[in-house]
Design a protein around this motif. Structure first.
Motif, PDB file in Angstrom:
ATOM      1  N   LYS A  80       0.834  -1.208   0.000  1.00  0.00           N
ATOM      2  CA  LYS A  80       0.000   0.000   0.000  1.00  0.00           C
ATOM      3  C   LYS A  80       0.870   1.261   0.000  1.00  0.00           C
ATOM      4  N   SER A  81       2.004   1.207   0.703  1.00  0.00           N
ATOM      5  CA  SER A  81       2.934   2.342   0.722  1.00  0.00           C
ATOM      6  C   SER A  81       3.524   2.575  -0.655  1.00  0.00           C
ATOM      7  N   ILE A  82       3.895   1.499  -1.315  1.00  0.00           N
ATOM      8  CA  ILE A  82       4.458   1.621  -2.661  1.00  0.00           C
ATOM      9  C   ILE A  82       3.398   2.119  -3.630  1.00  0.00           C
ATOM     10  N   ASP A  83       2.167   1.668  -3.465  1.00  0.00           N
ATOM     11  CA  ASP A  83       1.080   2.190  -4.296  1.00  0.00           C
ATOM     12  C   ASP A  83       0.949   3.698  -4.112  1.00  0.00           C
ATOM     13  N   ASP A 141      13.505  -6.649   3.618  1.00  0.00           N
ATOM     14  CA  ASP A 141      13.945  -7.994   3.245  1.00  0.00           C
ATOM     15  C   ASP A 141      13.188  -8.537   2.032  1.00  0.00           C
ATOM     16  N   MET A 142      12.920  -7.648   1.076  1.00  0.00           N
ATOM     17  CA  MET A 142      12.222  -8.058  -0.134  1.00  0.00           C
ATOM     18  C   MET A 142      13.231  -8.559  -1.159  1.00  0.00           C
ATOM     19  N   ALA A 148      10.996  -5.349  -7.993  1.00  0.00           N
ATOM     20  CA  ALA A 148      10.726  -4.991  -9.386  1.00  0.00           C
ATOM     21  C   ALA A 148       9.228  -4.967  -9.657  1.00  0.00           C
ATOM     22  N   ARG A 149       8.533  -5.967  -9.153  1.00  0.00           N
ATOM     23  CA  ARG A 149       7.091  -6.053  -9.373  1.00  0.00           C
ATOM     24  C   ARG A 149       6.365  -4.872  -8.731  1.00  0.00           C
ATOM     25  N   VAL A 150       6.681  -4.562  -7.470  1.00  0.00           N
ATOM     26  CA  VAL A 150       5.936  -3.508  -6.794  1.00  0.00           C
ATOM     27  C   VAL A 150       6.310  -2.117  -7.293  1.00  0.00           C
ATOM     28  N   GLY A 152       7.287  -1.628 -10.439  1.00  0.00           N
ATOM     29  CA  GLY A 152       6.952  -1.596 -11.854  1.00  0.00           C
ATOM     30  C   GLY A 152       8.151  -1.344 -12.750  1.00  0.00           C
ATOM     31  N   ILE A 153       9.313  -1.887 -12.345  1.00  0.00           N
ATOM     32  CA  ILE A 153      10.521  -1.749 -13.156  1.00  0.00           C
ATOM     33  C   ILE A 153      11.144  -3.131 -13.365  1.00  0.00           C
ATOM     34  N   ASN A 154      12.125  -3.222 -14.253  1.00  0.00           N
ATOM     35  CA  ASN A 154      12.801  -4.491 -14.523  1.00  0.00           C
ATOM     36  C   ASN A 154      13.605  -4.941 -13.309  1.00  0.00           C
ATOM     37  N   GLU A 155      13.681  -6.252 -13.141  1.00  0.00           N
ATOM     38  CA  GLU A 155      14.500  -6.796 -12.060  1.00  0.00           C
ATOM     39  C   GLU A 155      15.962  -6.394 -12.237  1.00  0.00           C
TER      40      GLU A 155
END
Length: 177
Positions: A80-83, A141-142, A148-150, A152-155
Motif C-alpha cells: 500500500k505504501s508503494i502504491d 527484506d524483499m 521490481a514487481r511492486v 513496476g521496473i525491470n529486475e
C-alpha cells in the motif's frame, strides 16, 4: 490450539476484543514498514490502518502463526505504501534507526566499522532510486523480483540500482573515516 489461534478464531467472528488484540499484535510492524517508505507519520498511520483493515477483511482466508500474520500485514502495508508512492511519486526521505536497534555497528570491510547513525545519515542522503531499493531490500527484506514487481521496473534495474546504491553508500561512509 494456541492463544493466537483462539484470538484469530474470535476475530473471524468480528469479536471487537479479538480484533483489537490482532491490531495490537501487528500495528507497530505495519507502521514502521510504511513509514520507511512514505516518510510521513500521518500517511504511515493512514496506510497502517488501511493495511490492517484489509487484513481483517481477509481473515477468513488466513492460515498461519502470529509471526506469519505480522509478516502478512506488514507486506500489505509495504504494498500500500508503494502504491501511494506511485501515485504521489515520492521516495522515502528517512530511515528509522529503530530498524537497526539490535545492531550497534555494521561492518562492511575487514577493518571498517560504522555506527548506525552514520549509515542512517548516508542512506537518507542517497539519490531517491537507490534509497527506495536499499530500503526495500535491506529493511523490508524483499527479493529483487518482488521489488521490481511492486515498483513496476525491470529486475535488472532493481539489481543495478541496489549495486550502485551500496557502492555509493560504501563510498560515502569512507568520508567518516
Amino acid at each position: 490450539m494456541t492463544m493466537f489461534d483462539t484470538i484469530l478464531e474470535s476475530a473471524r467472528k468480528w469479536n471487537e476484543q479479538a480484533l483489537m488484540r490482532l491490531y495490537d499484535i501487528c500495528c507497530k510492524a505495519a507502521f514502521n514498514a510504511s513509514y520507511n517508505i512514505v516518510s510521513d507519520r500521518n500517511d504511515a498511520e493512514e496506510i497502517m490502518q488501511d493495511a490492517i483493515m484489509t487484513a481483517f477483511s481477509l481473515l477468513g482466508s488466513f492460515e498461519g502463526t502470529e509471526a506469519s500474520f505480522i509478516a502478512w500485514v506488514k507486506k500489505i502495508a509495504v504494498n500500500k505504501s508503494i502504491d501511494r508512492y506511485r501515485r504521489e511519486s515520492r521516495m522515502p526521505s528517512r530511515i528509522d534507526v529503530e530498524e537497526f536497534k539490535e545492531i550497534e555497528f555494521v561492518k562492511y570491510d575487514d577493518d571498517e566499522l560504522y555506527s548506525v547513525e552514520q549509515i542512517k545519515k548516508v542512506i537518507e542522503s542517497l539519490p531517491e532510486g537507490y534509497r527506495i531499493v536499499i530500503t526495500l531490500r535491506l529493511l523490508e527484506d524483499m527479493e529483487y523480483e518482488e521489488i521490481a514487481r511492486v515498483l513496476g521496473i525491470n529486475e535488472s534495474s532493481v539489481r543495478s540500482q541496489y549495486a550502485r546504491g551500496i557502492a555509493k553508500l560504501k563510498s560515502e561512509l569512507k568520508v567518516y573515516e
